[in-house]
Design a protein around this motif. Structure first.
Motif, PDB file in Angstrom:
ATOM      1  N   LYS A  35      35.588  68.335  90.964  1.00 52.22           N
ATOM      2  CA  LYS A  35      36.396  67.598  89.983  1.00 52.22           C
ATOM      3  C   LYS A  35      36.933  68.539  88.907  1.00 52.22           C
ATOM      4  O   LYS A  35      38.099  68.436  88.499  1.00 52.22           O
ATOM      5  CB  LYS A  35      35.564  66.488  89.337  1.00 52.22           C
TER       6      LYS A  35
ATOM      7  N   ARG B 266      41.000  69.205  88.354  1.00 50.63           N
ATOM      8  CA  ARG B 266      41.685  69.003  87.070  1.00 50.63           C
ATOM      9  C   ARG B 266      42.365  70.289  86.610  1.00 50.63           C
ATOM     10  O   ARG B 266      43.499  70.273  86.132  1.00 50.63           O
ATOM     11  CB  ARG B 266      40.681  68.524  86.012  1.00 50.63           C
TER      12      ARG B 266
ATOM     13  N   GLY C 270      39.197  60.680  84.372  1.00 51.65           N
ATOM     14  CA  GLY C 270      39.676  61.989  84.796  1.00 51.65           C
ATOM     15  C   GLY C 270      39.429  62.304  86.253  1.00 51.65           C
ATOM     16  O   GLY C 270      39.546  63.450  86.687  1.00 51.65           O
TER      17      GLY C 270
END
Length: 227
Positions: free
Chosen positions: A21, A25, A79
């Motif tokens: 993750k 991002r 997110g």
């Protein structure tokens, strides 16, 4: 900078999803949590009564795989993309110790693996994707540009998992979590179909004594070395 395919494999609770993750991002890549897909099928099997502590109706689950649709939807506030089963957000429901106790057994089923691998390969068709799981570098993306294999001691992983579950409000013991980690390790590495093994060209990262930032920096260096 070209968009590459990154495959992250490894044992349970080694932080694969966390670093994936972070990288997604930072790089603006698509992140696919393959483990969440297996958890989603497991959750479906539990809801339909195909798997319990006392039995596993594999044939019933296999016959109904056609009724399972798994998708990911990006949650801007979190997110990252959350997993949906037949249109319902099940992100929180699939993270329980109960689901963890069954997921390796469901993941052993060849028909389940075939269905999910086909979908995973579609996700990564155009590059710019990071996927983590047990067989990403060996089966799903054997030609991935970067392959990582995450590992840590069972005790370290159990402590991490125990802390996560307690923070979510679950009532669990460390011993139960450690037992689950060890059982999943055994099943994952000994199943007949696509067992968990380190790809010959994967870079092993033992993060037992690494902080999240140290791990991220190390892997980002590897990504940048390719570009």
């Amino acid at each position: 900078m070209k968009h590459i395919t990154i495959a992250i494999d490894g044992f349970s609770s080694t932080g694969k999803s966390t670093v994936a993750k972070q990288l997604a991002r930072h790089l603006g890549y698509v992140y696919v949590d393959s483990g969440a897909m297996y958890r989603a099928v497991t959750f479906y099997a539990m809801q339909e009564g195909y798997i319990t502590k006392h039995h596993f109706n594999k044939d019933g689950l296999i016959a109904n795989l056609k009724n399972i649709t798994i998708s990911f939807k990006f949650n801007e506030s979190l997110g990252f993309a959350e997993v949906y089963l037949n249109g319902e957000n099940i992100e929180n429901q699939i993270r329980t110790l109960e689901v963890s106790s069954f997921v390796s057994k469901v993941a052993e089923v060849s028909e389940v693996r075939q269905k999910l691998v086909e979908q995973q390969q579609v996700f990564g068709k155009h590059g710019g994707v990071i996927m983590d799981g047990r067989d990403i570098g060996t089966v799903v993306f054997p030609n991935a540009d970067l392959k990582l294999f995450m590992t840590a001691s069972a005790e370290t992983r159990a402590k991490r998992r125990f802390s996560e579950l307690i923070e979510r409000g679950e009532t669990v013991t460390y011993d139960a979590v450690l037992k689950n980690v060890e059982e999943r390790d055994y099943i994952d590495t000994n199943r007949e179909d696509s067992p968990l093994v380190k790809a010959t060209d994967a870079i092993e990262i033992d993060n037992s004594n690494m902080t999240l930032q140290e791990q991220f920096n190390k892997i980002l260096e590897l990504v940048n070395s390719i570009n």
